[in-house]
Design an enzyme around this catalytic site. Sequence first.
Site, mmCIF file in Angstrom:
data_model
loop_
_atom_site.group_PDB
_atom_site.id
_atom_site.type_symbol
_atom_site.label_atom_id
_atom_site.label_comp_id
_atom_site.label_asym_id
_atom_site.label_seq_id
_atom_site.Cartn_x
_atom_site.Cartn_y
_atom_site.Cartn_z
ATOM 1 C CG HIS A 1 -0.169 0.693 2.591
ATOM 2 N ND1 HIS A 1 0.685 0.047 3.370
ATOM 3 C CD2 HIS A 1 -0.271 0.866 3.197
ATOM 4 C CE1 HIS A 1 0.701 0.775 4.358
ATOM 5 N NE2 HIS A 1 0.461 1.611 4.682
ATOM 6 C CE LYS B 1 3.237 14.550 5.747
ATOM 7 N NZ LYS B 1 1.646 13.276 5.855
#
Length: 388
Positions: free
Chosen positions: A316, A386
């Site tokens: 992932h 972020k």
Amino acid sequence: METINSRLINWASILDEKTREQALATATLPIIYPHLALMPDAHLGKGATVGSVIPTLRAIIPAAVGVDIGCGMIAVRTQYLVKDLPKNRKPLREAIEQAIPLSAGHNNRTVQATAAPRIAELRKLAVKAGFNPGQYVEKWDLQLGSLGSGNHFIEVSADENDHVWLFLHSGSRGVGNKIAQHHIGVARQVTHKRGTHVPDPDLAYLEEGTPEFRRYIEELRWAQHFALLNREEMMDRVVTQFRNWVGGPVTERERINCHHNFTQLETHYGKSVWVSRKGAIKAERGDPGLIPGSMGTASYVVEGLGNPVSLNSSPHGAGREYSRNAARKTFSLPELKQAMQGIEFRASEAFIDEIPAAYKPIDVVMRDAQDLVKVRHKLRQLVNVKGD
């Protein structure tokens, strides 16, 4: 691929001893069938290893799903090329940061119009499941469309043909975390009560046919759907901000949305098993998937090859090599700025633990995964957002 033993198959060429020991401990559980598959990005996790595929017979380990239930990726390929974009990318980053609440604990102040039908859908699903998400987080609805912190991000990227992609990573936020933590605790209690020995308390499991198992499955499925809709909601907002920035409509040539912390019932090696992918994506033949690198490195749009030994799974992401504390002690803000040269981002010491050097090299991970997925596109970052 390395066969460690009949219960553990490993695809990680970079694997520290503690992670190997943790995976081996999980693989000894009698409910594992046919084996645990360790992905190329494997690293130490809570109870079960992050980057592992854990198939279980008539039982589920809540910690093997992870505390961010339904965490995953979504990406949109636009019709734009890099040459079509304005030169100054800072206004886009700031607009995205204004449109989407960032960081742990940051929620929407009101239910936005785009979120309202998704929240209504989740309310109906909760009623059908027979539980109230408000018992975990009172204002859970205000978390829909928020990013979170850690390795969650929003990016604008470009592929090898200079086509522009919008890309983000997030999950079920605080409400999903509370659901997960509750059921990990319940699993510990019932495992202790029935006298089952597990090598780690966080490997406690719930058995089919019990009220605790049924309740977990219902709430887990709700949280997985919350995570899916959370990404859809954020992506819609990113598309809006991108459209405003470029000054023209956005045509979505493709949209991919996939979990990498989830469980579902599948058939493998002739038996029906609960496949918990903790930091892994489903990669049946032809399945579209997304494998992000770390902050400042490449990400990949992939297609599953349906490898049966991996239980039709793939990595992932890059996978950590340094813990967050170790990364903060090892690296500095100037080093982060150097790693992010050419990418529009908010320079902050809060992101030091996300520096690319704290992760496995994504190209090594992808090389390890060559019998699991086929690469469709390799993306490079243009803008990074972020939460602290």
